[in-house]
Design a protein around this motif. Structure first.
Motif, short mmCIF file in Angstrom:
data_model
loop_
_atom_site.label_atom_id
_atom_site.label_comp_id
_atom_site.label_asym_id
_atom_site.label_seq_id
_atom_site.Cartn_x
_atom_site.Cartn_y
_atom_site.Cartn_z
N ALA A 99 42.79 52.16 44.98
CA ALA A 99 41.69 51.74 44.11
C ALA A 99 41.87 50.30 43.67
O ALA A 99 40.90 49.52 43.62
CB ALA A 99 41.59 52.68 42.91
N ALA A 100 43.11 49.93 43.34
CA ALA A 100 43.39 48.56 42.93
C ALA A 100 43.14 47.59 44.09
O ALA A 100 42.60 46.49 43.90
CB ALA A 100 44.83 48.44 42.44
N ALA A 101 43.52 47.99 45.30
CA ALA A 101 43.29 47.15 46.47
C ALA A 101 41.80 46.98 46.73
O ALA A 101 41.33 45.87 47.05
CB ALA A 101 43.98 47.75 47.69
N PHE A 149 39.85 43.43 46.97
CA PHE A 149 39.04 43.02 48.12
C PHE A 149 37.62 42.64 47.68
O PHE A 149 37.05 41.67 48.17
CB PHE A 149 38.97 44.15 49.15
N GLN A 150 37.03 43.42 46.77
CA GLN A 150 35.68 43.11 46.28
C GLN A 150 35.65 41.75 45.59
O GLN A 150 34.71 40.97 45.77
CB GLN A 150 35.21 44.20 45.33
N ASP A 151 36.67 41.48 44.78
CA ASP A 151 36.72 40.19 44.09
C ASP A 151 36.84 39.04 45.07
O ASP A 151 36.23 37.97 44.88
CB ASP A 151 37.91 40.16 43.13
N ARG A 152 37.59 39.23 46.14
CA ARG A 152 37.75 38.15 47.14
C ARG A 152 36.43 37.89 47.87
O ARG A 152 36.16 36.77 48.29
CB ARG A 152 38.85 38.52 48.15
N LEU A 153 35.63 38.92 48.06
CA LEU A 153 34.33 38.71 48.70
C LEU A 153 33.43 37.84 47.83
O LEU A 153 32.64 37.05 48.35
CB LEU A 153 33.65 40.06 48.98
#
Length: 313
Positions: free
Chosen positions: A117-119, A123-127
């Motif tokens: 869940a943390a990963a 990933f969403q933040d990096r997008l």
């Protein structure tokens, strides 16, 4: 987890079957039973009956039959232990104590769910940030809206090797846990290389279980790569031959439509959802397996297969 017969009998006694089913089906009392339109197939004349005295439901149209536990399994897509736990909570019945080995396995699975869940959030933040510009351009070129991107929790793995590991370590996750979850590769014996992220410079598709919890990821390469798509390696949570992409959302959607489409891959599912058809799933880069077919039949009596006209399809 195995449950004693006495515990399951007590659970069934505490649940009023008609009240449970009435949450999803409009029932009318007919003598000692209740009737309504079957939730498992399309019908205009009620052929679905519920008997509190006998403790089971039965459809004379499609043959669906079961008790309270079976109804939760079929209508919500839960496993047997998950259905028992859900009903026990509603009935105020404490689950039997697990043995130490089972408790250890549960703790292990909980840790994997937490790091995944943390990963997914990372990933969403990096997008969304500057590094994800190329990934956002790709999604825009495929015609995906911001709403769709958010709905499927799409993300981006940047090209810097080790970036995910470092971010997760700051949140207290150990590399060994990340490796078990399929997020990083630990250094190989005799090879002078440190831990490496499993995904880099890829568009990320979170893969969830039937309950909507992230259990793995799919990644599409945005640069040169031998493999355009890769999935997380198998783990205690993830066995790709048993999992369907978009399973949790499709379970919710299929109850309202009664139709389910099986397509080739991630983008096919997402395109259908954006077009208004959320009841779509896909295998994970392989031919549809027997286990996946069994799961499809648990969702609907006749899934619609819409696969490519090649050998794999």
């Amino acid at each position: 987890m195995a449950f004693a017969t006495e515990f399951l009998d007590e659970l069934r006694r505490r649940i009023t079957l008609s009240s449970l089913i009435a949450r999803r089906v409009k029932l009318q009392r007919r003598g000692q039973e209740h009737t309504g339109l079957c939730p498992f197939h399309k019908e205009k004349t009620p052929s679905f009956t519920v008997s509190d005295a006998k403790g089971f439901y039965h459809c004379f149209g499609c043959g669906a039959h079961g008790d309270a536990i079976g109804f939760v399994i079929e209508s919500e897509g839960l496993s047997f232990p998950e259905a028992v736990a859900k009903l026990a909570g509603e009935a105020g019945l404490e689950l039997p104590r697990q043995d130490p080995a089972e408790r250890a396995r549960e703790t292990r699975r909980d840790g994997l769910i937490e790091v995944l869940a943390a990963a997914a959030a990372w990933f969403q933040d990096r997008l969304r940030d500057e590094a994800g510009a190329a990934a956002r351009d790709y999604l825009a070129g495929r015609g995906l809206s911001e709403t769709t991107i958010e709905s499927f929790a799409l993300g981006y793995a940047p090209p810097e090797r080790g970036a995910l590991r470092q971010a997760l370590e700051k949140h207290g996750f150990a590399p060994a846990l990340m490796a078990e979850a399929g997020l990083i590769k630990l250094a190989e014996e005799g090879v002078d290389r440190g831990p490496r992220d499993y995904f880099f410079n890829r568009l990320i598709f979170p893969i969830t279980d039937r309950r909507g919890r992230v259990i793995a990821f799919g990644g599409r390469a945005l640069g040169e790569s031998k493999a355009k798509y890769i999935n997380s390696p198998e783990s205690p949570l993830f066995h790709k031959g048993r999992v369907l992409y978009n399973h949790a959302a499709a379970l919710r959607a299929v109850r309202g439509r009664g139709e389910l489409i099986v397509v080739e891959g991630y983008m096919d599912v997402i395109a259908l959802a954006q077009a208004g058809f959320r009841a779509a799933v896909a295998p994970l880069g392989t031919a549809v397996t027997e286990e996946q077919i069994a799961e499809l039949w648990r969702m609907v009596p006749e899934p619609i297969l819409c696969l490519d006209g090649d050998n794999a399809g």
